[in-house]
Design a protein around this motif. Structure first.
Motif, mmCIF file in Angstrom:
data_model
loop_
_atom_site.group_PDB
_atom_site.id
_atom_site.type_symbol
_atom_site.label_atom_id
_atom_site.label_comp_id
_atom_site.label_asym_id
_atom_site.label_seq_id
_atom_site.Cartn_x
_atom_site.Cartn_y
_atom_site.Cartn_z
ATOM 1 N N PHE A 42 32.847 76.390 -52.669
ATOM 2 C CA PHE A 42 32.541 75.764 -53.951
ATOM 3 C C PHE A 42 33.596 76.101 -54.992
ATOM 4 O O PHE A 42 34.316 77.099 -54.886
ATOM 5 C CB PHE A 42 31.159 76.206 -54.463
ATOM 6 C CG PHE A 42 31.031 77.696 -54.655
ATOM 7 C CD1 PHE A 42 31.379 78.296 -55.862
ATOM 8 C CD2 PHE A 42 30.567 78.500 -53.621
ATOM 9 C CE1 PHE A 42 31.263 79.671 -56.034
ATOM 10 C CE2 PHE A 42 30.454 79.878 -53.779
ATOM 11 C CZ PHE A 42 30.803 80.460 -54.993
ATOM 12 N N LEU A 49 32.459 71.030 -53.601
ATOM 13 C CA LEU A 49 31.318 71.608 -52.890
ATOM 14 C C LEU A 49 31.375 71.107 -51.451
ATOM 15 O O LEU A 49 31.330 69.896 -51.206
ATOM 16 C CB LEU A 49 29.996 71.208 -53.548
ATOM 17 C CG LEU A 49 28.733 71.834 -52.945
ATOM 18 C CD1 LEU A 49 28.766 73.349 -53.073
ATOM 19 C CD2 LEU A 49 27.476 71.261 -53.613
ATOM 20 N N ILE A 94 33.589 75.741 -59.399
ATOM 21 C CA ILE A 94 32.828 75.335 -60.582
ATOM 22 C C ILE A 94 33.614 75.675 -61.844
ATOM 23 O O ILE A 94 34.648 76.345 -61.792
ATOM 24 C CB ILE A 94 31.447 76.017 -60.621
ATOM 25 C CG1 ILE A 94 31.598 77.535 -60.705
ATOM 26 C CG2 ILE A 94 30.631 75.627 -59.400
ATOM 27 C CD1 ILE A 94 30.261 78.265 -60.850
ATOM 28 N N PHE A 140 30.051 71.205 -60.552
ATOM 29 C CA PHE A 140 30.849 71.439 -59.347
ATOM 30 C C PHE A 140 32.093 70.568 -59.342
ATOM 31 O O PHE A 140 32.006 69.344 -59.462
ATOM 32 C CB PHE A 140 30.023 71.144 -58.088
ATOM 33 C CG PHE A 140 28.942 72.146 -57.818
ATOM 34 C CD1 PHE A 140 29.234 73.338 -57.151
ATOM 35 C CD2 PHE A 140 27.644 71.915 -58.234
ATOM 36 C CE1 PHE A 140 28.231 74.268 -56.900
ATOM 37 C CE2 PHE A 140 26.640 72.840 -57.984
ATOM 38 C CZ PHE A 140 26.931 74.018 -57.319
#
Length: 453
Positions: free
Chosen positions: A145, A81, A147, A78
């Protein structure tokens, strides 16, 4: 803030409404990890009754940036987040007549006097000093989020909305209200849903790149109450009366406690009998060629889609770029009342009919009766926009950049709907009815240039 709006109402009378608002807001941020926001609005509107023109509408929201916590330092999945939650109440004062809460006198029948019928004036709308704001309380929980070095980002939302004090013209006992109806608060409705948004940098090359964004949303609606202290009409209200030829008194939808807005409630078509006459499912499950409005109605689908989606893609190759956006809905029904009105072979000598109606019997007066025969799938996929462009750079000292592009809107629609356009009106209390009351989307081709000097 203060605003005044003047417009011409549907009755041809100019209406003036006034809205005044003030609010306070506070924001708190601790180390970019813990976030807090609170606000309160104080709104007043002239459309409501003298006793309840003002309303207070609070909201509060919290955020937790989890990716900033120490226990997230050693992970590599991540890049960001964040958890957030909020609760707020909003008020609605739009869409109502400036005189919704006022006592109105107007033309009201006639009376016989001195050998002549004269026009009578009397009450046409009751006063309601307690008419007040519609309120919607919303609880929202979200997760944001990023990623894979932020090449994939997104957000997930879950919400629950409760609308109370919905305004409606209620039928009441004339002994209590001489007009027999009153504009009042009473109904309530719940909406629950999930929204997902994803954005991805799928390819990031020197000469070629591809970025994509996908949005998905689903909502479940339910009417939780239609009650008002004065209302004596039960727990349901028939709505959607297109009033097509020979369709007097035929409604298409039912507002009913425990059911969604846009619930079709009409005759269920059961094909032809041995004599070639249209027949329908009666209330007791048998078939009949003489169904009764209201009595022999059945629940036959929902105008609200189960899924809404949009997908955008952007491609770049050297000096070329291409952007494509498609969107659509899935799982809804449309009542094609326009098709029903063109399904009468007996009128072929002086009016247009559909090709599908040419084999219908001219003696079958019920072949075009509003029923499930004209309820169709409303799902569609539309190529909303596609734009192809080429950019010239450093043409000469006077022109830094020139971009030529070709764009098309509404290139095609994939649908099983037989009408002109499946994107019919989805607003109001009777969505999903196609009755020649909207202009279909046009297809547009555009060639243009952007010049930077």
């Amino acid at each position: 803030a203060y605003s005044t709006q003047i417009n011409l109402g549907s009755d041809g009378v100019y209406q003036e409404t006034k809205l005044i608002s003030d609010f306070a807001r506070v924001n708190y941020d601790y180390k970019e990890k813990y976030l807090l926001q609170g606000s309160i609005r104080h709104d007043g509107s002239s459309v409501f009754g003298a006793n309840h023109r003002w309303g207070y509408f609070p909201s509060v929201g919290i955020g937790w940036r989890i990716s900033q916590e120490p226990f997230m330092k050693n992970q590599s999945l991540f890049n960001d987040l964040k958890f957030r939650a909020s609760y707020g109440v909003t008020g609605n004062s739009s869409g109502f007549s400036a005189f919704s809460a006022q006592y109105i006198i107007g033309s009201n029948g006639s009376f016989y006097y001195n050998g002549s019928n004269l026009g009578a004036y009397g009450p046409t709308q009751a006063q309601n000093a307690d008419l007040q704001w519609e309120k919607t309380a919303t609880t929202n929980i979200g997760l944001d989020f990023a990623i894979l070095k932020s090449r994939l980002t997104g957000s997930l939302e879950v919400y629950n909305k409760n609308t109370t004090g919905m305004i409606w013209s209620y039928a009441v006992n004339p002994a209590l209200v001489p007009t027999g109806s009153i504009v009042a608060n009473g109904g309530s409705m719940n909406n629950r849903g999930i929204e997902l948004s994803l954005s991805a940098a799928i390819v990031e090359g020197h000469d070629f790149s591809w970025n994509s964004t996908l949005n998905l949303a689903t909502n479940k609606n339910k009417i939780t109450s239609l009650r008002n202290p004065l209302f004596s009409g039960g727990d349901s209200v028939a709505v959607a009366y297109p009033e097509g030829a020979s369709q007097s008194g035929a409604s298409l939808q039912l507002l009913k406690t425990g059911h969604p807005l846009g619930q079709f409630f009409t005759f269920e078509y059961a094909g032809k009998n041995s004599s070639g006459m249209s027949q329908f499912v009666a209330a007791d499950g048998s078939t009949t060629t003489t169904p009764i409005n209201g009595t022999d109605y059945h629940y036959l689908g929902n105008a609200q889609p189960k899924l809404l989606y949009g997908w955008s893609n952007s491609f770049k190759y050297k000096h070329w770029d291409l952007n494509v956006f498609v969107r659509g809905v899935y799982g809804n029904k449309i009542f094609n009342a326009t098709r029903a009105d063109l399904f009468r072979p007996s009128t072929a000598q002086y009016a247009n009919i559909l090709k599908d109606a040419q084999n219908e019997s001219t003696s079958d007066a019920n072949s075009y009766k509003y029923s499930s025969r004209f309820i169709e799938p409303g799902s569609y996929l539309r190529l909303d926009n596609a734009t192809l462009a080429y950019t010239f750079g450093n043409i000469n000292p006077a022109i830094k950049k020139l971009r030529l592009y070709f764009s098309v809107n509404n290139l095609f629609v994939i649908t099983k709907y037989k009408g002109v356009d499946p994107e019919v009106n989805q607003g109001g209390i009777a969505p999903g009815v196609d009755y020649n009351n909207f202009y279909p989307k046009t297809r547009t081709f555009l060639i243009g240039a952007n010049l930077a000097l």
